[in-house]
Scaffold this motif. Structure first.
Motif, PDB file in Angstrom:
ATOM      1  N   ASP A 169     -26.380 -53.023   0.548  1.00 16.22           N
ATOM      2  CA  ASP A 169     -26.699 -52.502  -0.791  1.00 16.22           C
ATOM      3  C   ASP A 169     -25.449 -52.462  -1.665  1.00 16.22           C
ATOM      4  O   ASP A 169     -25.482 -52.849  -2.844  1.00 16.22           O
ATOM      5  CB  ASP A 169     -27.300 -51.100  -0.690  1.00 16.22           C
ATOM      6  CG  ASP A 169     -28.749 -51.118  -0.232  1.00 16.22           C
ATOM      7  OD1 ASP A 169     -29.406 -52.169  -0.415  1.00 16.22           O
ATOM      8  OD2 ASP A 169     -29.220 -50.103   0.302  1.00 16.22           O
ATOM      9  N   GLU A 170     -24.356 -51.993  -1.102  1.00 17.71           N
ATOM     10  CA  GLU A 170     -23.111 -51.889  -1.865  1.00 17.71           C
ATOM     11  C   GLU A 170     -22.556 -53.267  -2.217  1.00 17.71           C
ATOM     12  O   GLU A 170     -22.018 -53.476  -3.316  1.00 17.71           O
ATOM     13  CB  GLU A 170     -22.082 -51.082  -1.076  1.00 17.71           C
ATOM     14  CG  GLU A 170     -22.435 -49.613  -0.952  1.00 17.71           C
ATOM     15  CD  GLU A 170     -21.554 -48.881   0.054  1.00 17.71           C
ATOM     16  OE1 GLU A 170     -21.378 -47.654  -0.108  1.00 17.71           O
ATOM     17  OE2 GLU A 170     -21.049 -49.541   0.992  1.00 17.71           O
ATOM     18  N   PHE A 195     -24.277 -55.998  -2.778  1.00 13.19           N
ATOM     19  CA  PHE A 195     -25.054 -56.556  -3.877  1.00 13.19           C
ATOM     20  C   PHE A 195     -24.826 -55.799  -5.175  1.00 13.19           C
ATOM     21  O   PHE A 195     -24.845 -56.397  -6.262  1.00 13.19           O
ATOM     22  CB  PHE A 195     -26.540 -56.591  -3.511  1.00 13.19           C
ATOM     23  CG  PHE A 195     -26.919 -57.817  -2.745  1.00 13.19           C
ATOM     24  CD1 PHE A 195     -27.284 -58.979  -3.403  1.00 13.19           C
ATOM     25  CD2 PHE A 195     -26.877 -57.823  -1.362  1.00 13.19           C
ATOM     26  CE1 PHE A 195     -27.605 -60.127  -2.703  1.00 13.19           C
ATOM     27  CE2 PHE A 195     -27.207 -58.971  -0.653  1.00 13.19           C
ATOM     28  CZ  PHE A 195     -27.577 -60.123  -1.320  1.00 13.19           C
ATOM     29  N   ALA A 196     -24.609 -54.498  -5.082  1.00 13.37           N
ATOM     30  CA  ALA A 196     -24.292 -53.742  -6.294  1.00 13.37           C
ATOM     31  C   ALA A 196     -22.984 -54.234  -6.897  1.00 13.37           C
ATOM     32  O   ALA A 196     -22.856 -54.381  -8.124  1.00 13.37           O
ATOM     33  CB  ALA A 196     -24.221 -52.255  -5.977  1.00 13.37           C
ATOM     34  N   ARG A 197     -21.993 -54.511  -6.038  1.00 13.25           N
ATOM     35  CA  ARG A 197     -20.713 -55.042  -6.519  1.00 13.25           C
ATOM     36  C   ARG A 197     -20.887 -56.430  -7.108  1.00 13.25           C
ATOM     37  O   ARG A 197     -20.240 -56.790  -8.106  1.00 13.25           O
ATOM     38  CB  ARG A 197     -19.704 -55.090  -5.379  1.00 13.25           C
ATOM     39  CG  ARG A 197     -19.073 -53.742  -5.035  1.00 13.25           C
ATOM     40  CD  ARG A 197     -17.750 -53.947  -4.307  1.00 13.25           C
ATOM     41  NE  ARG A 197     -16.794 -54.675  -5.155  1.00 13.25           N
ATOM     42  CZ  ARG A 197     -15.621 -55.134  -4.726  1.00 13.25           C
ATOM     43  NH1 ARG A 197     -15.274 -54.960  -3.461  1.00 13.25           N
ATOM     44  NH2 ARG A 197     -14.823 -55.767  -5.528  1.00 13.25           N
ATOM     45  N   TYR A 198     -21.726 -57.247  -6.479  1.00 19.24           N
ATOM     46  CA  TYR A 198     -21.966 -58.596  -6.980  1.00 19.24           C
ATOM     47  C   TYR A 198     -22.567 -58.563  -8.382  1.00 19.24           C
ATOM     48  O   TYR A 198     -22.099 -59.258  -9.298  1.00 19.24           O
ATOM     49  CB  TYR A 198     -22.880 -59.350  -6.016  1.00 19.24           C
ATOM     50  CG  TYR A 198     -23.461 -60.624  -6.582  1.00 19.24           C
ATOM     51  CD1 TYR A 198     -22.632 -61.680  -6.975  1.00 19.24           C
ATOM     52  CD2 TYR A 198     -24.840 -60.785  -6.729  1.00 19.24           C
ATOM     53  CE1 TYR A 198     -23.151 -62.854  -7.498  1.00 19.24           C
ATOM     54  CE2 TYR A 198     -25.374 -61.958  -7.245  1.00 19.24           C
ATOM     55  CZ  TYR A 198     -24.534 -62.978  -7.633  1.00 19.24           C
ATOM     56  OH  TYR A 198     -25.063 -64.133  -8.152  1.00 19.24           O
ATOM     57  N   VAL A 199     -23.607 -57.759  -8.546  1.00 25.95           N
ATOM     58  CA  VAL A 199     -24.251 -57.667  -9.865  1.00 25.95           C
ATOM     59  C   VAL A 199     -23.264 -57.162 -10.910  1.00 25.95           C
ATOM     60  O   VAL A 199     -23.210 -57.671 -12.033  1.00 25.95           O
ATOM     61  CB  VAL A 199     -25.497 -56.768  -9.790  1.00 25.95           C
ATOM     62  CG1 VAL A 199     -26.061 -56.518 -11.185  1.00 25.95           C
ATOM     63  CG2 VAL A 199     -26.557 -57.412  -8.893  1.00 25.95           C
ATOM     64  N   GLN A 200     -22.466 -56.168 -10.540  1.00 26.90           N
ATOM     65  CA  GLN A 200     -21.475 -55.642 -11.472  1.00 26.90           C
ATOM     66  C   GLN A 200     -20.429 -56.715 -11.807  1.00 26.90           C
ATOM     67  O   GLN A 200     -19.990 -56.840 -12.961  1.00 26.90           O
ATOM     68  CB  GLN A 200     -20.786 -54.410 -10.873  1.00 26.90           C
ATOM     69  CG  GLN A 200     -19.891 -53.651 -11.842  1.00 26.90           C
ATOM     70  CD  GLN A 200     -20.640 -53.084 -13.029  1.00 26.90           C
ATOM     71  OE1 GLN A 200     -21.805 -52.694 -12.897  1.00 26.90           O
ATOM     72  NE2 GLN A 200     -20.009 -53.062 -14.190  1.00 26.90           N
ATOM     73  N   GLY A 229     -23.241 -57.052 -14.645  1.00 26.46           N
ATOM     74  CA  GLY A 229     -24.115 -55.893 -14.646  1.00 26.46           C
ATOM     75  C   GLY A 229     -25.443 -56.174 -15.336  1.00 26.46           C
ATOM     76  O   GLY A 229     -26.052 -57.235 -15.156  1.00 26.46           O
ATOM     77  N   THR A 267     -30.536 -62.245  -4.772  1.00 26.34           N
ATOM     78  CA  THR A 267     -30.863 -60.831  -4.872  1.00 26.34           C
ATOM     79  C   THR A 267     -31.080 -60.257  -3.477  1.00 26.34           C
ATOM     80  O   THR A 267     -31.363 -60.986  -2.521  1.00 26.34           O
ATOM     81  CB  THR A 267     -32.133 -60.616  -5.718  1.00 26.34           C
ATOM     82  OG1 THR A 267     -33.220 -61.367  -5.150  1.00 26.34           O
ATOM     83  CG2 THR A 267     -31.911 -61.079  -7.162  1.00 26.34           C
ATOM     84  N   HIS A 268     -30.955 -58.952  -3.385  1.00 29.72           N
ATOM     85  CA  HIS A 268     -31.119 -58.274  -2.104  1.00 29.72           C
ATOM     86  C   HIS A 268     -32.601 -58.214  -1.760  1.00 29.72           C
ATOM     87  O   HIS A 268     -33.409 -57.689  -2.528  1.00 29.72           O
ATOM     88  CB  HIS A 268     -30.535 -56.861  -2.192  1.00 29.72           C
ATOM     89  CG  HIS A 268     -30.516 -56.153  -0.878  1.00 29.72           C
ATOM     90  ND1 HIS A 268     -30.256 -54.805  -0.747  1.00 29.72           N
ATOM     91  CD2 HIS A 268     -30.734 -56.606   0.387  1.00 29.72           C
ATOM     92  CE1 HIS A 268     -30.308 -54.466   0.532  1.00 29.72           C
ATOM     93  NE2 HIS A 268     -30.597 -55.544   1.235  1.00 29.72           N
TER      94      HIS A 268
END
Length: 385
Positions: free
Chosen positions: A173-174, A176-181, A185, A273-274
């Motif tokens: 999760d982290e 993918f969150a970093r990737y999107v950011q 974002g 995407t995750h």
């Protein structure tokens, strides 16, 4: 018309291949577009071990074997000169005159037996030609001398220190969150259109100007300007078409869906995407940089995604397609990320296949985001019958 000549014609047509190749001009296209994915034995006679494969998978399997042995097609297959009109090689595929072909059949049967009898320990396609051959005709069966370390070394000394504690790493999760950011974002998810202009370079001088237009949620147009002609390929929802000069070909819904899905994974703003089932695989170094590796497996394919541990950007995607006989790997690298209206996009994309003919590099000179795109671009033109 010979099989090789049909392939040459399809190279000119450059029809969509879909998720397996993403090449858009490859030998595998002929098999991908034959009715119901015709089995290879309909075209190639005297197949004894590789029965039941589609022609696309047969080509990929043959290339896997060639790469593993460091040889080319003539190592096992017989030729009969060249066609004086086309200068194309006359292949006698069904011939058994070369003993190397008989050996190859026995080797394939051995590989199938090993993998089929050891599924618990090996999994799918674990043992391949490359396992033993490693790019050479004769496998190495003995270690190099002098040996660096033998089996008993260290037994007379104090017990070695145990393995180091695993390095801390973020959760999937982290990651993918970093990737999107990292790619922008919310702006990345709000991308409505992309217009990408550049060049496509591949082996055998198959190089041309290339313009790709993507329009959310599911419209894609690929325009290739070749010396002889201009080819336009479009996919919209479940409808697709290819225009080569004035010749229009309509794609089936299945062909359109697989082509669009594969192209979106390479050319859209958010490339992955995750989804449930993804797992952290470990850390690896790529080009000297630490990567977090995330894995996802299906019965057909294993995917690995390499995220830069420092920047969070997606740097590599590997897909291993579990064929009936051998695994077929393909790799896509994303390089030269630049800011485009607040979103980070790669200006160089490389695809590496088991056959150099199916590999390419796309270098973009200009990418525009959220510009107006006329929906008429994706409508098949009216052509004279």
């Amino acid at each position: 018309m010979s099989h090789e000549n049909r392939v040459r014609i399809l190279i000119i047509l450059a029809v969509f291949l879909g998720a397996i190749s993403l090449t858009l001009v490859s030998r595998a296209e002929e098999a991908a577009f034959t009715p119901q994915g015709a089995q290879a034995e309909r075209t190639f006679k005297n197949l004894q071990v590789l029965k039941g494969l589609r022609e696309a998978e047969l080509y990929q399997t043959m290339n896997f074997i060639a790469v593993s042995l460091g040889e080319n097609c003539t190592f096992c297959h017989v030729t009969n000169g060249r066609d004086p009109k086309t200068n194309q090689i006359n292949w006698v595929w069904e011939s058994d005159d070369k003993p190397e072909k008989q050996t190859a059949r026995r080797m394939l049967q051995m590989v199938l037996l090993i993998n089929g009898s050891n599924k618990v320990d090996f999994g799918s396609n674990a043992v391949t030609c490359h396992t033993c051959h490693r790019g050479q005709r004769t496998p190495e069966s003995l270690p190099s001398m002098p040996v660096a370390k033998s089996g008993h070394e260290g037994l007379l000394y104090p017990a070695p220190i145990g393995p180091a504690a695993p390095r801390p790493h973020p959760s999937v999760d982290e990651i993918f969150a970093r990737y999107v950011q990292a790619i922008g974002g919310p702006k990345a998810a709000e991308t409505k259109t992309l217009v990408m202009k550049g060049t496509r370079v591949a082996s055998q001088n198959r190089n041309w100007q290339n313009e790709i237009t993507w329009s959310a949620p599911d419209k894609l147009l690929n325009v290739m300007t070749l010396p002889q002609t201009t080819i336009r390929q479009a996919a919209t929802s479940d409808k697709g078409w290819v225009l080569n000069g004035t010749k229009l070909q309509t794609l089936t819904a299945a062909q359109t869906a697989t082509a669009r899905r594969g192209l979106e994974e390479v050319f859209s703003a958010v490339k992955v995407t995750h989804v449930p089932g993804m797992q952290f695989e470990g850390m690896e170094k790529t080009d000297g940089r630490e990567m977090w590796v995330v894995m996802r497996s299906t019965p057909e394919t294993t995917f690995k995604y390499y995220f830069d541990a420092e920047t969070g950007l997606l740097r590599r995607r590997i897909a291993i397609n579990h064929g009936a006989v051998l695994p077929i790997p393909e790799q896509t690298d994303f390089e030269d990320y630049r800011d485009v209206d607040g979103v980070k996009l790669p200006f160089i994309i490389r695809r590496s296949a088991i056959d150099t003919y199916d590999s390419w590099t796309r270098t973009f000179a200009d990418i525009k985001r959220n510009v107006a795109v006329d929906d008429a671009l994706f409508v098949p033109p009216a052509v004279q019958p």
